[in-house]
Design an enzyme around this catalytic site. Sequence first.
Site, PDB file in Angstrom:
ATOM      1  N   CYS A  79     -19.689 -30.497   6.357  1.00  0.00           N
ATOM      2  CA  CYS A  79     -20.681 -31.556   6.463  1.00  0.00           C
ATOM      3  C   CYS A  79     -21.392 -31.697   5.122  1.00  0.00           C
ATOM      4  CB  CYS A  79     -21.745 -31.308   7.516  1.00  0.00           C
ATOM      5  SG  CYS A  79     -21.103 -31.140   9.163  1.00  0.00           S
ATOM      6  N   ARG A 120     -16.421 -32.723   2.099  1.00  0.00           N
ATOM      7  CA  ARG A 120     -17.000 -31.657   2.927  1.00  0.00           C
ATOM      8  C   ARG A 120     -16.797 -31.898   4.421  1.00  0.00           C
ATOM      9  NH1 ARG A 120     -20.519 -28.452   0.189  1.00  0.00           N
ATOM     10  NH2 ARG A 120     -21.475 -27.863   2.144  1.00  0.00           N
ATOM     11  N   TRP A 155     -18.203 -32.818   9.642  1.00  0.00           N
ATOM     12  CA  TRP A 155     -17.015 -32.079  10.039  1.00  0.00           C
ATOM     13  C   TRP A 155     -17.410 -31.408  11.342  1.00  0.00           C
ATOM     14  CZ3 TRP A 155     -15.438 -27.111  11.217  1.00  0.00           C
ATOM     15  CH2 TRP A 155     -14.055 -26.876  11.197  1.00  0.00           C
ATOM     16  N   ASN A 169     -26.443 -29.674   8.315  1.00  0.00           N
ATOM     17  CA  ASN A 169     -25.181 -28.998   8.014  1.00  0.00           C
ATOM     18  C   ASN A 169     -25.348 -27.543   8.418  1.00  0.00           C
ATOM     19  OD1 ASN A 169     -22.879 -27.893   6.811  1.00  0.00           O
ATOM     20  ND2 ASN A 169     -23.776 -27.879   4.775  1.00  0.00           N
ATOM     21  N   GLY A 170     -24.527 -27.058   9.332  1.00  0.00           N
ATOM     22  CA  GLY A 170     -24.641 -25.675   9.778  1.00  0.00           C
ATOM     23  C   GLY A 170     -24.415 -25.609  11.274  1.00  0.00           C
ATOM     24  N   GLU A 197       0.776 -19.401  -1.605  1.00  0.00           N
ATOM     25  CA  GLU A 197      -0.010 -20.557  -2.034  1.00  0.00           C
ATOM     26  C   GLU A 197       0.811 -21.852  -1.929  1.00  0.00           C
ATOM     27  OE1 GLU A 197      -2.920 -21.216  -2.388  1.00  0.00           O
ATOM     28  OE2 GLU A 197      -3.086 -22.936  -3.703  1.00  0.00           O
ATOM     29  N   LYS A 206      -0.265 -25.018   0.331  1.00  0.00           N
ATOM     30  CA  LYS A 206      -0.460 -26.373  -0.218  1.00  0.00           C
ATOM     31  C   LYS A 206       0.338 -27.389   0.588  1.00  0.00           C
ATOM     32  CE  LYS A 206      -3.300 -26.134  -2.117  1.00  0.00           C
ATOM     33  NZ  LYS A 206      -3.997 -24.923  -2.383  1.00  0.00           N
ATOM     34  N   GLU A 230      -1.021 -27.876   4.260  1.00  0.00           N
ATOM     35  CA  GLU A 230      -2.342 -28.489   4.434  1.00  0.00           C
ATOM     36  C   GLU A 230      -2.363 -29.979   4.099  1.00  0.00           C
ATOM     37  OE1 GLU A 230      -5.611 -26.728   2.227  1.00  0.00           O
ATOM     38  OE2 GLU A 230      -4.336 -26.384   0.516  1.00  0.00           O
ATOM     39  N   HIS A 250      13.513  -7.945   7.009  1.00  0.00           N
ATOM     40  CA  HIS A 250      12.779  -7.272   8.089  1.00  0.00           C
ATOM     41  C   HIS A 250      12.347  -8.239   9.181  1.00  0.00           C
ATOM     42  CE1 HIS A 250      12.882  -3.680   5.681  1.00  0.00           C
ATOM     43  NE2 HIS A 250      12.548  -4.441   4.645  1.00  0.00           N
ATOM     44  N   LYS A 299     -13.789 -29.228   2.538  1.00  0.00           N
ATOM     45  CA  LYS A 299     -13.683 -28.505   1.273  1.00  0.00           C
ATOM     46  C   LYS A 299     -14.363 -27.135   1.321  1.00  0.00           C
ATOM     47  CE  LYS A 299     -12.537 -28.184  -3.070  1.00  0.00           C
ATOM     48  NZ  LYS A 299     -11.133 -27.852  -3.303  1.00  0.00           N
TER      49      LYS A 299
HETATM   50  C1  F6R Z   1      -6.831 -24.568   0.237  1.00  0.00           C
HETATM   51  C2  F6R Z   1      -8.272 -24.474   0.165  1.00  0.00           C
HETATM   52  C3  F6R Z   1      -8.954 -23.473   1.013  1.00  0.00           C
HETATM   53  C4  F6R Z   1     -10.034 -22.756   0.192  1.00  0.00           C
HETATM   54  C5  F6R Z   1     -10.826 -21.801   1.089  1.00  0.00           C
HETATM   55  C6  F6R Z   1     -11.863 -21.020   0.301  1.00  0.00           C
HETATM   56  O1  F6R Z   1      -6.328 -25.547  -0.617  1.00  0.00           O
HETATM   57  O2  F6R Z   1      -8.908 -25.194  -0.552  1.00  0.00           O
HETATM   58  O3  F6R Z   1      -8.041 -22.566   1.536  1.00  0.00           O
HETATM   59  O4  F6R Z   1      -9.411 -22.077  -0.856  1.00  0.00           O
HETATM   60  O5  F6R Z   1     -11.454 -22.515   2.102  1.00  0.00           O
HETATM   61  O6  F6R Z   1     -12.792 -21.861  -0.284  1.00  0.00           O
HETATM   62  P1  F6R Z   1     -13.714 -21.352  -1.464  1.00  0.00           P
HETATM   63  O7  F6R Z   1     -12.828 -21.081  -2.629  1.00  0.00           O
HETATM   64  O8  F6R Z   1     -14.688 -22.450  -1.715  1.00  0.00           O
HETATM   65  O9  F6R Z   1     -14.377 -20.088  -0.986  1.00  0.00           O
END
Ligand code: F6R
Length: 634
Positions: free
Chosen positions: A2, A27, A75, A101-102, A506, A510, A513, A529, A629
């Site tokens: 949010c 966000r 969100w 937000n929270g 990673e 990517k 997501e 395994h 985010k």
């Molecule tokens: C993936 C992504 C998330 C963040 C995770 C941690 O592309 O962006 O997996 O890496 O939510 O976020 P931060 O780095 O802000 O703690």
Amino acid sequence: MCGIFGYTGKKEAQSLILEGLKRLEYRGYDSSGVAVQNGTHHIFFRKTHGKIRNLEEILKSHPLKGTTAIGHTRWATHGTPNTLNAHPHLDNEGEIAVVHNGIIENYSELKETLKKQGVRFRSQTDTEVVVHLVAKYYRGDLETAVRQALRRIRGTYAIAVISSREPGRIVAAKLDSPLVVGLGREENFLASDVSALLEHTKRVIYVENHEMIVLSKNSVRITDLAGKPIDRKPVTIDWDVSRAKKGGFPHYMLKEIFEQPGIVTAILRERVNASVIRFDELKVAPAEFKKIKKITIIACGTAYHAGLTGKYILESIAGIPVNVDTSSEFRYRNPKVDSGTLVITVSQSGETADTLAGLREAKAKGALTMAICNVLGSSMSREAKGVIYTHAGPEIAVASTKAYTAQLSIFYLFALYLAGIYRTLPSASIRRFLKELFRVPSLMQKVLDDYKRDAKDWESNAHDFNRRYHAQLEKYFSEASHERKRSPNGFFMYLGRGINFPNALEGALKLKEISYIPAEGYAAGEMKHGPIALIDENPWVICLAPRSSIYEKMISNMQEIKARGGILIPIVTEGDKEIHRLKPLYSIEVPRVEEIFSPLVTVIPLQLIAYCVAREFGEDIDQPRNLAKSVTVE
Ligand code: F6R
């Protein structure tokens, strides 16, 4: 999650709030709203489900006049993402509005009590109790009413509140959700994140936990929850507003992928002078690091993958044992950390709830703590004993790219810095490592140049992308994967070994997501395994196989996949002939790079594959569904 934005000043607030919310949309983007004071007895508001462009449409046809306003992009945590549950929430008289937000943890008991007192609830949200509590305590002073309401609340919050009876005033408060005040001339702002303020001002005040803010156009007053005044000097943000814009790229994600070589170069230039590594903001003396026996790294998502790579880097360069944990596991398992442990939190935002909680747990256990984070003044940077900023600039795309390579760069430098302190490497070796590291951004750039070769107009025509990547990806990833997407068997596997294993995780993250295609990353040696049972003609197996000490082992793993009919897409060092014997579907070449630094280079094709696949599917690359985010709730 949010985003909240507030404005009070002389200008019409509506468009400022909309712009602010657009910057915060990463966000959360399932609904949004705005509430405005307009000099009448009522607060006027508009809210709607979906993205901010929906709100913008409504405001075009039904504009709101007024120079003090609060806005929100959501969100959803409690209540489905519909218009009714969108913020702002208003009291029954329509005189007070709140954005939040929270999570209010005790909202159901508060709701029951308020209902018995005759309050009518309209939404399913936890937030609505806040506005009704403020209304209940309101006796002509919003600040006091908010203070009293907060005493009843358990949970986390960044809130902004306006009342139609107090023109020009916004009351705000914070506990464990981010809140920043932007200082203007005859105007002041509130936002969840500095990137939303840069357009207006670079002078900001970070609000701390258990603090309240009273904002008017000419004053900003900070108090604690008891009303005691707090004096806090503003800080000046050095981020450039242009870094929070797309700059001609079709998506923030692509822009951020392309920023990476420049960011790594800037990190190295900033931190290294004549082979001396400096972290000016660190605030931890070398003597304190000398007392450390082990390191624990905690992080989530992409930052966790950076932490896993960090383990390889720190153990091989600094020779210190490293344990890596996802923050959500670390915080609930009574972790064995003590004064001999350095706990490093890795986080782009510096606000991720689980990582922040892990940091607090580590502090409570007496560990030395250090944050590697991107956002200046974020909660982690303030709460950890030491901080190293990645200085990657605002990362707007929800899928993290440049923050990852910036975090890796900091790990390299920090490992070399510790190697100097611990004398695990002679100075000549540290100098040699640094020399090689300085070469890496140009190798990253080479991967990007290959990608965009032949590109004419990025914005309007995705098909002008480089033949080597785009045309192949179109062929192999998009047309066929359109079918694959519908097929339950269609999925991707990513394999890596050694220092490239975290990149396999990673790459898979990517892809899933932003394209919603199932993808998993494995350590190649683990295939036998269990996961090898998945191999038939269905999954496409992306193998990280640059020249390295374990290249032969990767070749063996790829042969095992080939022997079972698997489809191989290896990422190899340029000029690799051996790979052709495996008859890969397609191979992607990267420049030769020293093994330890290879993750900085091999991750770029993985980011581009995810980007191209999602683009071909027409997915919302910068704002993938269900994500936000910064995950500031558990
Ligand atoms: C993936 C992504 C998330 C963040 C995770 C941690 O592309 O962006 O997996 O890496 O939510 O976020 P931060 O780095 O802000 O703690």
